[in-house]
Design a protein around this motif. Structure first.
Motif, PDB file in Angstrom:
ATOM      1  N   CYS A   1       0.856  -1.250  -0.080  1.00  0.00           N
ATOM      2  CA  CYS A   1       0.172   0.110   0.075  1.00  0.00           C
ATOM      3  C   CYS A   1       0.762   1.163   0.006  1.00  0.00           C
ATOM      4  O   CYS A   1       0.578   2.272  -0.586  1.00  0.00           O
ATOM      5  CB  CYS A   1      -0.970  -0.021   1.302  1.00  0.00           C
ATOM      6  N   HIS A   2       2.001   1.242   0.848  1.00  0.00           N
ATOM      7  CA  HIS A   2       2.879   2.265   0.894  1.00  0.00           C
ATOM      8  C   HIS A   2       3.368   2.470  -0.638  1.00  0.00           C
ATOM      9  O   HIS A   2       3.796   3.827  -0.975  1.00  0.00           O
ATOM     10  CB  HIS A   2       4.060   1.944   1.863  1.00  0.00           C
ATOM     11  N   LYS A   3       3.998   1.316  -1.271  1.00  0.00           N
ATOM     12  CA  LYS A   3       4.407   1.456  -2.395  1.00  0.00           C
ATOM     13  C   LYS A   3       3.670   2.091  -3.585  1.00  0.00           C
ATOM     14  O   LYS A   3       3.688   3.006  -4.306  1.00  0.00           O
ATOM     15  CB  LYS A   3       4.995   0.278  -2.891  1.00  0.00           C
ATOM     16  N   ILE A   4       2.269   1.492  -3.411  1.00  0.00           N
ATOM     17  CA  ILE A   4       1.243   2.276  -4.184  1.00  0.00           C
ATOM     18  C   ILE A   4       1.118   3.931  -4.307  1.00  0.00           C
ATOM     19  O   ILE A   4       1.264   4.623  -5.150  1.00  0.00           O
ATOM     20  CB  ILE A   4      -0.328   1.650  -4.067  1.00  0.00           C
ATOM     21  N   LYS A   5       0.858   4.306  -2.750  1.00  0.00           N
ATOM     22  CA  LYS A   5       1.031   5.610  -2.766  1.00  0.00           C
ATOM     23  C   LYS A   5       2.210   6.420  -3.119  1.00  0.00           C
ATOM     24  O   LYS A   5       1.933   7.728  -3.767  1.00  0.00           O
ATOM     25  CB  LYS A   5       0.580   5.883  -1.234  1.00  0.00           C
ATOM     26  N   GLU A   6       3.436   5.985  -2.980  1.00  0.00           N
ATOM     27  CA  GLU A   6       4.609   6.389  -3.232  1.00  0.00           C
ATOM     28  C   GLU A   6       4.599   6.543  -4.839  1.00  0.00           C
ATOM     29  O   GLU A   6       4.901   7.772  -5.649  1.00  0.00           O
ATOM     30  CB  GLU A   6       5.893   5.790  -2.789  1.00  0.00           C
ATOM     31  N   SER A   7       4.216   5.376  -5.507  1.00  0.00           N
ATOM     32  CA  SER A   7       4.280   5.542  -7.001  1.00  0.00           C
ATOM     33  C   SER A   7       3.298   6.444  -7.612  1.00  0.00           C
ATOM     34  O   SER A   7       3.560   7.134  -8.545  1.00  0.00           O
ATOM     35  CB  SER A   7       3.998   4.041  -7.472  1.00  0.00           C
ATOM     36  N   SER A   8       2.212   6.515  -6.892  1.00  0.00           N
ATOM     37  CA  SER A   8       1.188   7.444  -7.568  1.00  0.00           C
ATOM     38  C   SER A   8       1.649   8.948  -7.230  1.00  0.00           C
ATOM     39  O   SER A   8       1.339   9.789  -8.289  1.00  0.00           O
ATOM     40  CB  SER A   8      -0.355   7.206  -6.661  1.00  0.00           C
ATOM     41  N   SER A   9       2.351   9.302  -6.253  1.00  0.00           N
ATOM     42  CA  SER A   9       2.718  10.662  -6.012  1.00  0.00           C
ATOM     43  C   SER A   9       3.545  11.028  -7.277  1.00  0.00           C
ATOM     44  O   SER A   9       3.795  12.139  -7.607  1.00  0.00           O
ATOM     45  CB  SER A   9       3.349  10.912  -4.845  1.00  0.00           C
ATOM     46  N   GLY A  10       4.211  10.216  -7.751  1.00  0.00           N
ATOM     47  CA  GLY A  10       5.455  10.198  -8.729  1.00  0.00           C
ATOM     48  C   GLY A  10       4.707   9.871 -10.116  1.00  0.00           C
ATOM     49  O   GLY A  10       5.415   9.983 -11.141  1.00  0.00           O
ATOM     50  N   CYS A  11       3.626   9.939 -10.406  1.00  0.00           N
ATOM     51  CA  CYS A  11       2.839   9.532 -11.503  1.00  0.00           C
ATOM     52  C   CYS A  11       3.374   8.207 -12.171  1.00  0.00           C
ATOM     53  O   CYS A  11       3.247   8.199 -13.506  1.00  0.00           O
ATOM     54  CB  CYS A  11       2.631  10.752 -12.460  1.00  0.00           C
ATOM     55  N   ARG A  12       3.815   7.355 -11.651  1.00  0.00           N
ATOM     56  CA  ARG A  12       4.383   5.960 -12.069  1.00  0.00           C
ATOM     57  C   ARG A  12       3.358   4.935 -12.198  1.00  0.00           C
ATOM     58  O   ARG A  12       3.184   4.186 -11.181  1.00  0.00           O
ATOM     59  CB  ARG A  12       5.520   5.581 -11.270  1.00  0.00           C
ATOM     60  N   TRP A  13       2.490   5.297 -13.079  1.00  0.00           N
ATOM     61  CA  TRP A  13       1.003   4.495 -13.139  1.00  0.00           C
ATOM     62  C   TRP A  13       1.417   3.024 -13.396  1.00  0.00           C
ATOM     63  O   TRP A  13       0.436   2.376 -12.792  1.00  0.00           O
ATOM     64  CB  TRP A  13       0.193   5.241 -14.193  1.00  0.00           C
ATOM     65  N   LYS A  14       2.281   2.750 -14.023  1.00  0.00           N
ATOM     66  CA  LYS A  14       2.264   1.254 -14.189  1.00  0.00           C
ATOM     67  C   LYS A  14       2.805   0.682 -12.931  1.00  0.00           C
ATOM     68  O   LYS A  14       2.598  -0.813 -12.544  1.00  0.00           O
ATOM     69  CB  LYS A  14       3.599   1.016 -15.445  1.00  0.00           C
ATOM     70  N   GLU A  15       3.820   1.208 -12.130  1.00  0.00           N
ATOM     71  CA  GLU A  15       4.000   0.529 -10.822  1.00  0.00           C
ATOM     72  C   GLU A  15       2.856   0.452 -10.151  1.00  0.00           C
ATOM     73  O   GLU A  15       2.710  -0.520  -9.216  1.00  0.00           O
ATOM     74  CB  GLU A  15       5.239   1.477 -10.204  1.00  0.00           C
ATOM     75  N   VAL A  16       1.995   1.543  -9.994  1.00  0.00           N
ATOM     76  CA  VAL A  16       0.816   1.365  -9.125  1.00  0.00           C
ATOM     77  C   VAL A  16       0.112   0.070  -9.491  1.00  0.00           C
ATOM     78  O   VAL A  16      -0.400  -0.477  -8.484  1.00  0.00           O
ATOM     79  CB  VAL A  16      -0.083   2.599  -9.564  1.00  0.00           C
ATOM     80  N   LEU A  17      -0.223  -0.041 -10.840  1.00  0.00           N
ATOM     81  CA  LEU A  17      -0.949  -1.385 -11.146  1.00  0.00           C
ATOM     82  C   LEU A  17      -0.358  -2.675 -10.859  1.00  0.00           C
ATOM     83  O   LEU A  17      -1.103  -3.568 -10.660  1.00  0.00           O
ATOM     84  CB  LEU A  17      -1.409  -1.138 -12.624  1.00  0.00           C
ATOM     85  N   SER A  18       0.835  -2.637 -11.093  1.00  0.00           N
ATOM     86  CA  SER A  18       1.676  -3.565 -10.729  1.00  0.00           C
ATOM     87  C   SER A  18       1.657  -4.095  -9.051  1.00  0.00           C
ATOM     88  O   SER A  18       1.319  -5.379  -9.021  1.00  0.00           O
ATOM     89  CB  SER A  18       3.290  -3.516 -11.098  1.00  0.00           C
ATOM     90  N   HIS A  19       1.610  -3.037  -8.297  1.00  0.00           N
ATOM     91  CA  HIS A  19       1.380  -3.372  -6.859  1.00  0.00           C
ATOM     92  C   HIS A  19       0.266  -3.950  -6.588  1.00  0.00           C
ATOM     93  O   HIS A  19      -0.087  -4.856  -5.586  1.00  0.00           O
ATOM     94  CB  HIS A  19       1.925  -2.060  -5.995  1.00  0.00           C
ATOM     95  N   TYR A  20      -0.711  -3.251  -7.127  1.00  0.00           N
ATOM     96  CA  TYR A  20      -2.052  -3.782  -6.862  1.00  0.00           C
ATOM     97  C   TYR A  20      -2.367  -4.991  -7.527  1.00  0.00           C
ATOM     98  O   TYR A  20      -3.123  -5.759  -6.847  1.00  0.00           O
ATOM     99  CB  TYR A  20      -3.322  -2.644  -7.557  1.00  0.00           C
ATOM    100  N   ARG A  21      -1.864  -5.310  -8.601  1.00  0.00           N
ATOM    101  CA  ARG A  21      -2.081  -6.887  -9.095  1.00  0.00           C
ATOM    102  C   ARG A  21      -1.415  -7.766  -8.072  1.00  0.00           C
ATOM    103  O   ARG A  21      -2.025  -8.906  -7.820  1.00  0.00           O
ATOM    104  CB  ARG A  21      -1.507  -6.940 -10.410  1.00  0.00           C
ATOM    105  N   GLU A  22      -0.335  -7.451  -7.483  1.00  0.00           N
ATOM    106  CA  GLU A  22       0.509  -8.239  -6.654  1.00  0.00           C
ATOM    107  C   GLU A  22      -0.243  -8.521  -5.278  1.00  0.00           C
ATOM    108  O   GLU A  22      -0.394  -9.629  -4.568  1.00  0.00           O
ATOM    109  CB  GLU A  22       1.840  -7.712  -5.973  1.00  0.00           C
ATOM    110  N   ILE A  23      -1.262  -7.273  -4.878  1.00  0.00           N
ATOM    111  CA  ILE A  23      -2.281  -7.491  -3.574  1.00  0.00           C
ATOM    112  C   ILE A  23      -3.124  -8.446  -3.975  1.00  0.00           C
ATOM    113  O   ILE A  23      -3.601  -9.294  -3.124  1.00  0.00           O
ATOM    114  CB  ILE A  23      -2.853  -6.166  -3.370  1.00  0.00           C
TER     115      ILE A  23
END
Length: 740
Positions: free
Chosen positions: A16-38
């Motif tokens: 969840c922390h990684k999702i927030k961090e990636s979102s603040s940097g507009c790294r959208w692919k990382e956000v979806l990757s972390h979500y799929r891992e969850i």
């Protein structure tokens, strides 16, 4: 060695922390990757705020995943939270699924200002302006407080809808609410007023406490848009000298457009220097506007220099200069420039191809026209109206009316421009009857004619020279309320002139409300064409009384009238006064007309000397030598006949007119061997004779006769019938003869 065991809860928190961090940097692919891992780990999200980050990423990368997230939220009951509902609605709005966004909005139990802003932005950003304004009115009823961006969008909506009254009322609301003092809101109001009423914009501009570069740019653009270009330049001067506001690219684009509209190349070059000094020449829009300025002012060389100095170029840059070359009749240069465009790797678009078709029209190059046609098909521009209309027009200018008609017939729903283009095509190819018939067909299809269509109809009627049709066309112009318009009125008088109705031409001329040099030149030509040279010359004085300065076309019409009326002294006087008194430029056609005037009067030596005195830059054309050769036939001047003949055959080796004229001249002088030699030369060179013909109108019937015609059905009609026809001509009962 033992590794520490990470608990599932800790792992979920890390993700969840990684999702927030990636979102603040507009790294959208990382956000979806972390979500799929969850999701793969089977974790159950408790923090509903995480979903907002995943939905933001989904709106950019994956609509289907966003829908899946929405389903997960609904199952967990998180959609009851306003913040979550807002995130879902924002996802659908940004994904252009406005119906889904509205459905979420309508299902929300509690809506806050964010909810209203999202749904309003969704409608207004995607062009649903009326729906967006209606939603805003509903929101105000619920006590909604809009943010600045929403206020700007509402003003822009009223602007686009041209809803001046509603926009004015909204301005009042902004004053009452204390929101109007915001500079961004004021600038948006300025933009609305400049397109509707400059007086209101000026009042608002004076009331503004803080005027930034956008405020000044909007006002300058407004002045240019309302054709007050001088005041636009004055405002620019005031902006930089008195208030010290630094202009940006948008400012300079408007200023350069103002210079182009004024046609003031001197000020334009000063502005160009200012642009370079401030480093604004790196702005692509500024560079393209500079090209447009130079081309419109006729300075193609400066446009070419500015083009090659541009650090960046796009297809608009190439098209701007190509269009400028074509507009300034640099046709050979435009083809060379197009070749350079291909070498640069820039693909031609429909605008490029339309410009090339304009060149094909000038050269009458059918082969190149067909090549461009095939390119239009390959590039998928067949549905482009501009390209298709240009093709129809170009084929007609290449005298391929069948190809023009085939293209026109393939268009399922031709618009008014296409109808007008095809009517003009028929007229250009000498088929006025077909053009007039097509106009009737257009009216049956309930297509409303416009100004251009009417001009094309009048031109067709002028070519047909049928008085009944011409009167009908004049009636159409009156019903459309355009008879007093200068261009239409001039076309009407020209039409009557071709019908031999010079009195009707004069009445049409008198009905023109604001006469210009074109209308005066047309009425002078009408009198000259219909055998009233003295009246034509007298009109020059009348024209000068009305303070209309004659141009080169006016003088040519007067010289032509003098030529056909035998007014030698008047013609010579006009020619001498043309540059000194009238300030008109002497051109080759003026020399040719004066040669014809002198030759018809028997002054062959003077006519020859005049040809010899034509400036080297104006090489005498076939018309001047033809006029001299024609006079030689009447006055039996063998020496000048041979000189004129050699020139004509060199200038127009494939035209039958010069050969026939020379042959008849030799025959009239008894030189049968020379006449026979000319005929043999024609045969050797394969020159075909284009016979003259006569059009005879009797009632509604039209008949064409050529000399020695044995095929025409009336060629062998009985003598009483011929006498009856001659009688009709003498008593003028509607029969007219036109000799071509």
């Amino acid at each position: 060695m033992r590794f520490p065991i990470v608990s599932p809860v800790t792992n979920l928190q890390n993700l969840c922390h990684k999702i927030k961090e990636s979102s603040s940097g507009c790294r959208w692919k990382e956000v979806l990757s972390h979500y799929r891992e969850i999701k793969r780990a089977g974790f159950q999200l408790i923090d509903h705020a995480i979903y907002s980050h995943v939905l933001k990423a989904s709106s950019t990368l994956s609509f289907r995943l966003g829908q899946s997230v929405h389903a997960s939220l609904s199952k967990q009951g998180f959609d009851s939270f306003s913040s979550v509902g807002n995130s879902v609605m924002d996802f659908y709005a940004k994904s252009c699924a406005l119906d889904s966004a509205l459905s979420v909005f309508n299902c929300m139990k509690t809506r806050d200002s964010v909810s209203w802003n999202i749904i309003l932005h969704g409608h207004l950003d995607q062009g649903f302006l009326e729906d967006g304004v209606d939603l805003y009115i509903q929101a105000r009823a619920f006590g909604f407080e809009p943010n600045i961006s929403t206020l700007v969008l509402i003003i822009q909506a009223y602007h686009s809808l041209q809803a001046f009254n509603d926009g004015h009322k909204f301005h009042g609301y902004l004053i009452q609410s204390g929101l109007w003092s915001l500079t961004s809101v004021q600038n948006c109001l300025l933009g609305m007023y400049t397109d509707i009423q400059m007086d209101f914009a000026e009042n608002l501009f004076e009331e503004m406490y803080e005027k930034d570069v956008i405020s000044w740019s909007v006002m300058i653009r407004g002045y240019v848009h309302s054709d007050d270009n001088i005041f636009a330049l004055e405002s620019f001067k005031q902006m930089i000298s008195q208030f010290g506001v630094e202009p940006d690219g948008q400012t300079m684009v408007s200023v350069l457009k103002g210079c182009a509209n004024l046609g003031n190349i001197k000020i334009g070059k000063l502005i160009h220097g200012f642009v370079v000094l401030r480093g604004l020449n790196y702005d692509l829009f500024v560079g393209n506007t500079l090209l447009d300025l130079y081309c419109k002012c006729g300075d193609v060389d400066s446009a070419m220099i500015a083009f090659w100095e541009m650090p960046y170029r796009n297809i608009v840059s190439w098209n701007s200069l190509l269009s400028g070359l074509v507009r300034n009749e640099k046709h050979a240069e435009s083809l060379t420039f197009f070749a350079l465009m291909g070498k640069s790797g820039t693909d031609a678009d429909e605008v490029t191809l339309v410009n090339l078709l304009l060149v094909c029209k000038v050269f009458g190059d059918l082969h190149q026209c067909k090549l461009i046609h095939s390119r239009i098909i390959r590039r998928g521009f067949y549905s482009n109206d501009l390209a298709m209309n240009s093709l129809i027009d170009t084929y007609a200018k290449c005298n391929q009316i069948d190809l023009s008609w085939r293209l026109f017939s393939q268009i399922k729903r031709p618009d008014i421009v296409t109808w007008s283009t095809m009517i003009s095509a028929f007229t250009h190819c000498g088929l006025p009857d077909e053009g007039i018939s097509l106009y009737r067909q257009m009216m049956i299809s309930q297509e409303r004619p416009n100004y251009v269509t009417l001009l094309n109809l009048l031109e067709a009627c002028a070519l047909s020279a049928e008085i009944g049709r011409s009167k009908c066309a004049h009636g159409i112009a009156i019903r459309m309320g355009l008879a007093s318009h200068v261009a239409v009125g001039t076309a009407v008088l020209n039409m009557y002139s071709k019908c031999g109705e010079v009195e009707a031409s004069r009445r049409a001329f008198d009905q023109i409300s604001l006469k210009n040099v074109v209308s005066w030149s047309a009425i002078i030509a009408a009198y000259g064409l219909n055998g009233l040279p003295q009246d034509a010359v007298a009109l020059l004085s009348e024209m000068e009384v009305h303070r209309v300065k004659p141009n080169s076309v006016t003088i040519l019409s007067l010289l032509s009238a003098c030529c056909h009326g035998g007014l030698v002294e008047e013609g010579l006087s006009l020619f001498k006064d043309m540059a000194n008194k009238h300030g008109a430029e002497l051109k080759l056609e003026h020399y040719s007309c004066l040669v014809d005037l002198l030759a018809r009067a028997g002054n062959l030596d003077d006519a020859f000397q005049l040809i010899e005195s034509i400036p080297a830059a104006m090489k005498p054309g076939a018309s001047a030598w033809g006029a001299l050769l024609s006079a030689c036939r009447t006055h039996e001047n063998r020496k000048l006949t041979e000189d004129a003949l050699s020139q004509i055959l060199e200038l127009e080796p494939s035209s039958s007119a010069g050969y026939l004229l020379a042959s008849n001249t030799f025959a009239a002088g008894g030189s049968w061997a020379a006449a026979s030699g000319i005929r043999c030369l024609m045969k050797e060179r394969g020159v075909k004779i284009v016979a003259g013909y006569s059009l005879v109108h009797v009632g509604t019937s039209v008949h064409t006769f050529t000399a020695g015609d044995k095929i025409h059905p009336l060629a062998h009609m009985s003598s009483p019938v011929v006498e009856q026809l001659h009688s009709c001509m003498r008593i003028d009962t509607g029969a007219r003869i036109l000799v071509t």
